[in-house]
Design an enzyme around this catalytic site. Sequence first.
Site, short mmCIF file in Angstrom:
data_model
loop_
_atom_site.label_atom_id
_atom_site.label_comp_id
_atom_site.label_asym_id
_atom_site.label_seq_id
_atom_site.Cartn_x
_atom_site.Cartn_y
_atom_site.Cartn_z
N LYS A 134 -45.36 -7.65 13.40
CA LYS A 134 -45.17 -6.62 14.43
C LYS A 134 -45.70 -7.05 15.79
O LYS A 134 -45.30 -6.51 16.82
CB LYS A 134 -45.84 -5.30 14.00
CG LYS A 134 -45.15 -4.61 12.83
CD LYS A 134 -44.11 -3.66 13.31
CE LYS A 134 -43.51 -2.71 12.30
NZ LYS A 134 -43.71 -2.86 10.89
N SER A 139 -44.05 -10.51 5.16
CA SER A 139 -44.10 -9.87 6.49
C SER A 139 -45.47 -9.36 6.89
O SER A 139 -45.69 -9.11 8.08
CB SER A 139 -43.09 -8.72 6.54
OG SER A 139 -43.38 -7.77 5.53
C1 LIG Z 1 -42.97 -2.61 9.90
C2 LIG Z 1 -43.00 -3.50 8.71
C3 LIG Z 1 -41.83 -3.81 8.00
C4 LIG Z 1 -40.49 -3.18 8.30
O1 LIG Z 1 -40.03 -3.34 9.62
P1 LIG Z 1 -38.91 -2.40 10.22
O2 LIG Z 1 -38.59 -2.95 11.55
O3 LIG Z 1 -39.47 -1.01 10.31
O4 LIG Z 1 -37.75 -2.40 9.29
C5 LIG Z 1 -41.93 -4.72 6.95
N1 LIG Z 1 -43.11 -5.26 6.59
C6 LIG Z 1 -44.25 -4.99 7.25
C7 LIG Z 1 -45.52 -5.64 6.80
C8 LIG Z 1 -44.25 -4.10 8.33
O5 LIG Z 1 -45.39 -3.83 8.98
#
Ligand SMILES: *Cc1c(COP(=O)(O)O)cnc(C)c1O
Length: 330
Positions: free
Chosen positions: A53, A305
């Site tokens: 993010k 992520s």
């Molecule tokens: C926000 C987030 C997502 C999903 O992202 P979007 O843009 O809302 O689809 C996936 N994994 C993590 C760790 C996140 O913080």
Amino acid sequence: MPAVILTDIRTARERIANKIERTPTVLSHSLSECCGVSVHLKLEHRQTTGSFKLRGASNAVASLSAEQKARGVVAASTGNHGRALAHAAKLEGMRAVICMSRLVPGNKLDEIRRLGAEVRIVGDSQDDAQQEVDRLVAQERLVMLPPFDHPDIIAGQGTLGLEMIEQVPDAALVLVQLSGGGLASGVAAAIKGVSPRTKVIGVSMARGAAMKASLDAGQPVLVEELPTLADSLGGGIGLDNRLTFAMCRDLLDDVVLLSEDEIAAGIRHAYAQEREIVEGAGAVGIAALLAGKITANGPVVVLLSGRNIDMELHRKIVCGDTSINAGRAG
Ligand SMILES: *Cc1c(COP(=O)(O)O)cnc(C)c1O
């Protein structure tokens, strides 16, 4: 043409180059063996602030005018966007207010406060948190930087897609988390822009998969927000969604949904086999492969992520504690 395209993502990459880490991609021997194709893990959970993010937040903050920076920013968040925005705002000496629901785990709140942002806890859903955001925009003239439905956020997240396709140029398939769709939109725009034949599949938890329900309905729909191990994937896409619904509809090849047990197995595999600590959302790509829900005929890149999981919860999951229920995820 999609709202965000390859050139926007390349511009974002230059803008944020000195604010983010270029994270490594490594071969997973255990997953390659189990899938019969090479499986690569993009270790983005090691990004500063513990999730991707920071890419979108840094790009959006860097794009603000001096006047907007002086007013400060506000956002609703499931935790990681808030932490990233708090970090980016702190570097600029800006005010940041983060609005979250009671479903957001305590470890995420602590980090946001530590970075000096103001935290507001409102209601039981992202929609409740958004109402407080709207109030602050109207009454205190703060600038809203939403977690996904914004061109600068999408372009920032897309820089991850550029790195993935550069690190594995012959990728046949990329697995990307799917919630509000800022990540999936940006990554898919980057990947398809560079390598049109590479498939991009979105992965969500079955409990409250708002984008999947919206894609099936052909328009944004409301879905009840439920506690899940993949807490970062909670929340709706907004009935007034402007960008990510259309981009996900046009760019994603498929969407796969997972049970809570499958997500737990993904966290466990990441730890035991890959020696990586990931949060529930971060593990869904691995989980989809382990669950046999993906078929690939060439190299696969799996995005990890985020890693912002409560360590006590993580310990229980990796010890195989079957009493874990997502409702007590934090
Ligand atoms: C926000 C987030 C997502 C999903 O992202 P979007 O843009 O809302 O689809 C996936 N994994 C993590 C760790 C996140 O913080």
